[in-house]
Write a protein that holds these residues in place. Structure first.
Motif, PDB file in Angstrom:
ATOM      1  N   PHE A 121       0.827  -1.216   0.000  1.00 37.23           N
ATOM      2  CA  PHE A 121       0.000   0.000   0.000  1.00 37.23           C
ATOM      3  C   PHE A 121       0.858   1.261   0.000  1.00 37.23           C
ATOM      4  O   PHE A 121       1.984   1.266   0.506  1.00 37.23           O
ATOM      5  N   PHE A 122       0.268   2.317  -0.563  1.00 40.00           N
ATOM      6  CA  PHE A 122       0.964   3.596  -0.683  1.00 40.00           C
ATOM      7  C   PHE A 122       0.128   4.687   0.001  1.00 40.00           C
ATOM      8  O   PHE A 122      -1.077   4.561   0.147  1.00 40.00           O
ATOM      9  N   TRP A 123       0.824   5.743   0.359  1.00 38.89           N
ATOM     10  CA  TRP A 123       0.128   6.948   0.836  1.00 38.89           C
ATOM     11  C   TRP A 123       0.930   8.164   0.395  1.00 38.89           C
ATOM     12  O   TRP A 123       2.114   8.257   0.673  1.00 38.89           O
TER      13      TRP A 123
ATOM     14  N   GLY B 212       2.195   8.812  -2.346  1.00 40.07           N
ATOM     15  CA  GLY B 212       3.343   8.458  -3.171  1.00 40.07           C
ATOM     16  C   GLY B 212       4.450   7.725  -2.454  1.00 40.07           C
ATOM     17  O   GLY B 212       5.511   7.461  -3.035  1.00 40.07           O
TER      18      GLY B 212
ATOM     19  N   CYS C 178       6.740   5.005  -3.996  1.00 45.35           N
ATOM     20  CA  CYS C 178       5.919   3.884  -4.461  1.00 45.35           C
ATOM     21  C   CYS C 178       6.272   3.488  -5.891  1.00 45.35           C
ATOM     22  O   CYS C 178       5.900   2.407  -6.338  1.00 45.35           O
TER      23      CYS C 178
END
Lengths: 316, 316, 316, 316
Positions: free
Chosen positions: B119-121, B123, B131
């Motif tokens: 998962f990303f947040w 970028g 990411c």
């Protein structure tokens, strides 16, 4: 070779003389897994002293190498590319990465379990069932890997035959013989007992790292000789693993093809682990001068499948 | 819900206030796995008393069900059909069964590990990496499951929230809150400590067996609430698993989507196990009145992959 | 039904009375494809007047629908995400998009060719060969789709049975009978002749668009009735296609299962196209009041495969 | 090389000077396919004299060869093994053979169509769209192969450059230049005109049969040179195919990588066919002294895909 090899007729005879068919009942599918008792698992846990865990598996990669029969596949369903600049709406929908993985784990590259359903002899699999129960559409309707849903946890014993022979690795075409196992037992001060998972190192995977991959069907391979069968039966080995595809190649018994697989899987109901990486665990044993440990093997709960890729973990 | 939910701004704030970025060095990829020490593993092994092993995974089948996103594939490369009547020559060539297996393990049906790269947040993935290092062609070039090549072995603790609440299962849309975990701790006499693998039962898989599969994106699902993050950080949980896809659904925080995944994977570097089967282990705990055990999780050594299907084994 | 259905014994008898075994030699694998001559192709080309090409295939998508048996797979090997912002070096390596596609084309959703090797009767395939020549490992060693490497180009004739019956679509369970074909011939002023590719429209795909997908094994389906076999043999049809899975369902002959497939493929060596989209071509025919055209079918040159997904093109 | 090669700056300039962006409207996705008119198809049909159909595709097999990037997969879902001896009940359920096929058709072995979405330049695809419309999850949301649902039917022209040069095959690293095309035109008495599908033979596939497969990225390959672009634009070629992967290798323009792909797909919107087999059609042309024919290309109706495996059929 250390020890005299039996004739082909003798090896074929093992399928009767060493047979475990009926030993645990006519309905049994577990074969030698019956030898692992709760007490055995408790004793294995008592071996844990350092709390160091070590893999016994090879990496699984998509490369095509000389020992590849079927290429492993890894395709991203979603990646992180562009997620650094995508709109907030897009990110809400596609915030994660995901992939498809696909493989034929049987073969010469992936560390995997073989269930007794993986091989046939005269139309039969372990315990006298018909091989026709393993069908294209339904898969393995018996003796499938789902039987091991609770994993295999027992004492693991490493017999480092290459080390006992004083070589970096056994040559291609050399078979592991009963004398090899006993020499390795003596060298390491451990004795294989009922319910053990026996891991046998030939150095084959170390050679792969040095010389590069080779296809065992073309270049040959060290591996267990069918002559081991009486010894394995007598000692009560629950599961056999090695750093080979688990049959010395070229085959000593041309009309059988894979005699160790046949005698072990069909006759004994002895589950196998092929293509292990025993380098790390061998090093860990040498460092501790201890060739026994808790071993945990956790096959995927694949329905109707004749094995599973695994990552067996040795815990010292 | 037991306990008050934080605002979305607070949850987004967790990504800073609870962040483990840099905690184990700027190069770290292991995140909370750093909390599992050799001593922890030794202590876990000391918990083994009965020698009983129990799966925490669901079966993996090819059926298309309401919760299927991508169908699992199992095709036989070779079967036993006709091997009872085939010629000796044929049998020499084709004496065994083999199969192709293919799957997208992320989703709602297969028990699997999520690495922090899943998962990303904004970028970023765990520890501040971009990411964009997770690419279509190369896969996860960092924070991939191969990091766990030596497996995850630690104390497993089961907190049976459904049992503590006195229900068969939590309702869809209900989130597991910190108060739930503490109530379950009290009910079971166990306290979650650093390095534990925490397994949380909502009863969701039991409901699936009774009511049939449901798609969480359509029907909703119980699951961990992002409000748990401070508690997990404080207690030093090394790995979280539950019998859900690990985000209460519908999401309480629409602009985040999967807030638990984001805070756990990106902020804490906390590895997850989704879609567990905790029915067998819950029963084993009740029978023993003991909610702690040795847990062994052995992800496949898949290169550049953001997770792995697994069969976690609890050993009592 | 229009026309009286033969008894099951009669249909089984077709496998002898209508048999094309040996008709084109004992080595023949082409079956009714032998009826398409160069002269036939030249004549077909003479039908081209407007230069309008029309697909006879359905789209192939990854959706899981009620008629899905195996999900089609499409995974991007490489995408364009992030290629707007990537470095020049990266772009040099990864300048294009690519994908993996995977499918089981047999079934109820994909427009595909069936070779004679696709079905067996009493252990035999077309021309008396053993069905055991189609093996798991090697695939179809005879009567495989590669035989059609030069494609199928001939006169295509559309018989729009739904239109001739005056209905939007035939009901599930209704079989296409010889009388239907003759009524459609009369309605359209065309007569089926040797070497034709006969396309028969039941309206089944139109109904799918209106009512949604249905699984023919559960909901039933219109389709060709085995009673057509004498008519097809007499007329010298080279290939049969329809907008159904090509057997009226539920089966009129329970002990045969798929009688049309069996009589056509095994007895006649008549190649089939299943699951066509005949909506566009039917409209094109109505507009021109012309139910004949050049038809080009170009199976992929898949080795050892019992069919191929296709996109048959009608050229007016 | 015949003809002088443009500088890299000139080739990059082609993307502006030869651009077809906007030529058929700002919404256009078909690019040069717009050049194939109904009248063109009628004229193509008039070329059919002998009624002989010839494949222009290579076989698709599961072998791993030097030019394999991704192995093609063929697994039987059901086979004929044992169906000669199975029970009647079993045969009712499992009377047919079926298979899974999977492939990455882009690459160096499979004859396939490239859509304009297959390549990017400076973040754009044909007609100025963003390359970010080709996503991992959704696939090619524009300029996908489904646009060709009605197939490509036009005049096919074979320019046999190897023959015109008087060689068995062009050497690796040799580019096809405009002079080559004109020499081949003169040698065969045909002139390429708007809407033609131009097939260019370098002999590359003939060499593969003699010398064995080679990986073009390692061994080099003949192929079209970007210098062809003005000629292709001027003549109005609708589709280009050759017996190479369609870029001379090593690349003459290192900072572009695949300049022919880029100029053709991105700049011109010119669809390509890679990895053709032009041996059979070349022989058919020589026999007839005629290098034009009806060509039918029928891509599968794959949704959101940047190409399709195809079997183009030439009809004489």
């Amino acid at each position: 070779m250390s020890g005299q090899a039996p004739s082909e007729a003798e090896v074929i005879g093992y399928l009767k003389t060493l047979s475990n068919w009926g030993r645990w009942g006519t309905d049994d599918e577990l074969g030698t897994m019956n030898l692992i008792t709760p007490a055995k698992r408790v004793a294995a846990a008592r071996l844990v002293r350092d709390g160091v865990a070590v893999t016994c598996a090879r990496p699984i990669a998509t490369d095509i190498t000389a020992d590849t029969t079927f290429q492993m596949m890894r395709f991203m369903v979603d990646s992180g590319e562009g997620r650094d600049t995508a709109s907030a709406e897009r990110l809400l929908q596609r915030r994660g990465a995901s992939e498809f993985i696909g493989m034929v784990f049987h073969g010469y590259t992936i560390t995997h379990v073989d269930t007794p359903a993986h091989f046939f002899w005269e139309g039969k699999i372990y315990n006298g069932r018909s091989c026709t129960l393993i069908t294209s559409r339904e898969g393995a309707q018996v003796e499938a890997v789902e039987l091991l849903h609770d994993g295999v946890v027992s004492r693991g014993v490493l017999l480092d035959v290459a080390r006992a022979r004083g070589v970096r690795w056994m040559e291609r075409g050399e078979g592991v013989m009963p004398g090899d196992l006993e020499a390795a037992e003596r060298a390491s001060g451990v004795r294989v007992e009922p319910g053990d998972v026996l891991l046998v190192r030939t150095g084959n995977y170390a050679r792969r790292a040095v010389d590069g991959p080779a296809n065992p069907m073309q270049a040959g391979s060290p591996g267990p000789h069918a002559a081991l069968a009486p010894w394995l039966r007598e000692r009560g080995v629950a599961m056999w693993g090695s750093d080979t595809h688990n049959d010395v190649t070229p085959t000593p018994y041309p009309s059988m093809g894979h005699p160790f697989h046949i005698v072990a899987l069909v006759g004994l109901g002895l589950w196998l682990i092929d293509n292990m990486n025993l380098e790390d665990v061998a090093q860990a044993c040498v460092e501790r001068k201890r060739w026994e440990f808790l071993l945990a093997v956790a096959p995927l709960r694949l329905r109707n499948v004749t094995g599973s890729p695994v990552n067996p973990i040795a815990l010292f």
